[in-house]
Design a protein around this motif. Sequence first.
Motif, PDB file in Angstrom:
ATOM      1  N   THR A  74      -8.866 -14.706 -23.046  1.00 39.29           N
ATOM      2  CA  THR A  74      -8.455 -15.975 -23.643  1.00 39.29           C
ATOM      3  C   THR A  74      -9.285 -17.118 -23.068  1.00 39.29           C
ATOM      4  O   THR A  74      -9.829 -17.011 -21.956  1.00 39.29           O
ATOM      5  N   ASP A  75      -9.390 -18.221 -23.866  1.00 37.58           N
ATOM      6  CA  ASP A  75      -9.954 -19.467 -23.342  1.00 37.58           C
ATOM      7  C   ASP A  75      -8.949 -20.595 -23.467  1.00 37.58           C
ATOM      8  O   ASP A  75      -9.294 -21.775 -23.313  1.00 37.58           O
ATOM      9  N   ASN A  76      -7.689 -20.250 -23.769  1.00 41.05           N
ATOM     10  CA  ASN A  76      -6.627 -21.241 -23.805  1.00 41.05           C
ATOM     11  C   ASN A  76      -6.400 -21.759 -22.389  1.00 41.05           C
ATOM     12  O   ASN A  76      -6.155 -20.961 -21.471  1.00 41.05           O
ATOM     13  N   PRO A  77      -6.489 -23.072 -22.176  1.00 43.00           N
ATOM     14  CA  PRO A  77      -6.416 -23.611 -20.807  1.00 43.00           C
ATOM     15  C   PRO A  77      -5.157 -23.199 -20.056  1.00 43.00           C
ATOM     16  O   PRO A  77      -5.231 -22.821 -18.883  1.00 43.00           O
ATOM     17  N   MET A  78      -3.983 -23.290 -20.733  1.00 46.56           N
ATOM     18  CA  MET A  78      -2.738 -22.955 -20.039  1.00 46.56           C
ATOM     19  C   MET A  78      -2.707 -21.485 -19.644  1.00 46.56           C
ATOM     20  O   MET A  78      -2.422 -21.143 -18.487  1.00 46.56           O
ATOM     21  N   ALA A  80      -5.235 -19.407 -19.462  1.00 47.04           N
ATOM     22  CA  ALA A  80      -6.335 -19.065 -18.560  1.00 47.04           C
ATOM     23  C   ALA A  80      -6.035 -19.490 -17.127  1.00 47.04           C
ATOM     24  O   ALA A  80      -6.303 -18.744 -16.169  1.00 47.04           O
ATOM     25  N   PHE A  81      -5.470 -20.696 -16.981  1.00 46.01           N
ATOM     26  CA  PHE A  81      -5.170 -21.179 -15.636  1.00 46.01           C
ATOM     27  C   PHE A  81      -4.120 -20.287 -14.957  1.00 46.01           C
ATOM     28  O   PHE A  81      -4.250 -19.954 -13.777  1.00 46.01           O
ATOM     29  N   GLY A  82      -3.082 -19.913 -15.726  1.00 43.59           N
ATOM     30  CA  GLY A  82      -2.074 -19.017 -15.144  1.00 43.59           C
ATOM     31  C   GLY A  82      -2.663 -17.677 -14.763  1.00 43.59           C
ATOM     32  O   GLY A  82      -2.300 -17.090 -13.736  1.00 43.59           O
ATOM     33  N   THR A  83      -3.571 -17.168 -15.582  1.00 42.48           N
ATOM     34  CA  THR A  83      -4.204 -15.886 -15.293  1.00 42.48           C
ATOM     35  C   THR A  83      -5.046 -15.971 -14.025  1.00 42.48           C
ATOM     36  O   THR A  83      -5.036 -15.074 -13.178  1.00 42.48           O
ATOM     37  N   ILE A  84      -5.803 -17.091 -13.883  1.00 44.92           N
ATOM     38  CA  ILE A  84      -6.638 -17.264 -12.692  1.00 44.92           C
ATOM     39  C   ILE A  84      -5.785 -17.295 -11.433  1.00 44.92           C
ATOM     40  O   ILE A  84      -6.118 -16.681 -10.406  1.00 44.92           O
ATOM     41  N   LEU A  85      -4.637 -17.987 -11.510  1.00 44.63           N
ATOM     42  CA  LEU A  85      -3.747 -18.044 -10.351  1.00 44.63           C
ATOM     43  C   LEU A  85      -3.194 -16.659 -10.023  1.00 44.63           C
ATOM     44  O   LEU A  85      -3.078 -16.273  -8.856  1.00 44.63           O
ATOM     45  N   GLY A  86      -2.829 -15.916 -11.073  1.00 41.64           N
ATOM     46  CA  GLY A  86      -2.291 -14.582 -10.842  1.00 41.64           C
ATOM     47  C   GLY A  86      -3.287 -13.644 -10.221  1.00 41.64           C
ATOM     48  O   GLY A  86      -2.929 -12.758  -9.428  1.00 41.64           O
ATOM     49  N   ASN A  97      -9.305 -28.411 -17.934  1.00 42.97           N
ATOM     50  CA  ASN A  97      -9.314 -28.568 -19.390  1.00 42.97           C
ATOM     51  C   ASN A  97     -10.216 -27.545 -20.067  1.00 42.97           C
ATOM     52  O   ASN A  97      -9.986 -27.195 -21.235  1.00 42.97           O
ATOM     53  N   HIS A  98     -11.238 -27.092 -19.375  1.00 40.80           N
ATOM     54  CA  HIS A  98     -12.178 -26.124 -19.959  1.00 40.80           C
ATOM     55  C   HIS A  98     -12.474 -25.021 -18.945  1.00 40.80           C
ATOM     56  O   HIS A  98     -13.565 -24.983 -18.352  1.00 40.80           O
ATOM     57  N   PRO A  99     -11.501 -24.144 -18.716  1.00 41.06           N
ATOM     58  CA  PRO A  99     -11.721 -23.106 -17.705  1.00 41.06           C
ATOM     59  C   PRO A  99     -12.663 -22.002 -18.161  1.00 41.06           C
ATOM     60  O   PRO A  99     -13.100 -21.185 -17.344  1.00 41.06           O
TER      61      PRO A  99
END
Length: 436
Positions: A74-78, A80-86, A97-99
Motif C-alpha cells: 500500500t501507499d496509503n499514508p495511514m 503505511a505508517f501503521g505498517t512501518i511502526l508494526g 504524508n508521502h511514506p
Amino acid sequence: MKPCVLLALVTIFAVVPAIGATPWTLASAVAEAQATSPDAAIARERVNAARAMLAQASATNWPQLSLKAGYVQTDNPMHAFGTILGQGAFNSGIDFNHPGRVDNFNATVTLGYNLYTGGRASARKEAAQNIAEAAELEQAVALEQLAAEVACAYFHIRQTREGVGALEAAVAAMEASHRLAELRFDAGQLIRSELLNLKVQLAQIRERLLEARHQAEFADRYFFFLLGGEETDSVVLDQADASATAFAAPETPSIVNRAELQGMRRRVAAAEKNLAAVRRARRPTVNAFAGYQHDQGWRRNGDGRSWVAGIQAEVSLFDGPLTPGRINQAQAEVEQARAGLRRLELSLGLELEQARLAHQLALEQLAVTASLIEQADEAARISRERFEKGVLLTAELIGVETRLTEARMRRAVALANERIAVVEFRRASGLPVIPK
C-alpha cells in the motif's frame, strides 16, 4: 402407521421355498433389518446429528485458537505508517504524508477463552444433551417399530403358506369329486347341470389359487423390502423356528417403559433448558484473550513482533423487543412440548388398551377356529362318502367343501393373528419384540 397396515391387502396365500436358500428365522430377520434397513440407517444418522449438536454446544468449554496470515502492499499514508511502526522500521526521515509504497507480511495467532456467559452456555449444553438422549430413545423406537413390521411380515408369510395348503387341498378334493361325478354322469346316475356345477366350482377355486400365488409374491417382496434388500427369490422360512414362539404377551402391561414417552420427556427438558438460556440473555459475557503478531516487510527491511492479552466483558443493555420476543417464543415451545407429552401419554394408553383387546380377541378366535376346523373336516368326510354313494347333491357337496376351505383359511389367519397380536401387545407395553 401401525406395523401391519401395509400388509392388510396381502391375503392368505403362500409360495414354494427356493431350493438351497438360507432359511430365515424371526430373530435373524429382525437382526438383518435392524442392521441393513434404510429406516435403521435414518434413525442412526439422526442420533449422529444430535450428538454433533451436543458437541457444538460443548464448544464453549474449550479455548479457541486461530491463525491468520496475509501479505499486502500500500501507499496509503495511514496504513503505511501503521505498517512501518508494526515492522519496527520507523526513522525520522520518513515523510508522514508521502511514506511511499510499503509491503507487509502479517501472521497473527489468537487464543480466546470464555470465562462466563451468565449460565447460557451450560443451559444450552444441557438442552443439547437432552436432545441427544431423546434421539437415542427415538432410534430405539424406530428399531422396535421395524422389528414389529418384520415380525408382522414374517407371520403373514407363514399364514400364506398354510392358506395355500388349504386351497390346494380344496382343489385336490374338488378334482376327485369331479372325476367321480363324470363317472356317475357316464353311468346315467347324474344330470348334466350337477356336473357343470362341480366344474364351475373347481374353476373358481383354481382362480383363487392363481390369484393367491401372485399376491404371495408381493408378500415376499415386502419382506425383503423391510430387510433393505432387493432379492427376487421366494422367502424360505425355518420350519423349526423357536424364536417365533419364544415370546409371550406381557403379564403386567404398562406404558411406563415406552421409549417414546421417555424421549418426549427429554424433549420437554430440552425446551425448558432452552428457555432458561434465553432468559439469561441480559447477563454479562466475560472472555479472556491473548494474541501474538509478526510483521515482516521487504521494501524497508522491517521485522516486528508484538503481543496483546486481556479480559473483555460485554452486557446487553437494550435490544428492543428482541429478547422479550425470544423469551415468549421459548416459553410457548415449552408449553407445546408439555402438551405434546400429555397427548402422547393418552395416545400410548389408548394404544396399549387396543393391543390388549386385540390379543384377547385373537386368543378367542384361535380357540373357535380349532373346533371349527375339526367339525368341518368331519362334515366334509361324511359328505364325500354320501356323494360317492349318490345320496348327496353336488350343491350340498360344494357347500361343505367351501366351508372346509374357509375353516382352514380362518385357522391360518387365527394362528398368524395371535402371534401378531402378541407382537403389538409387547410393543405397546414397551417390551422388545424379540426377547433379548
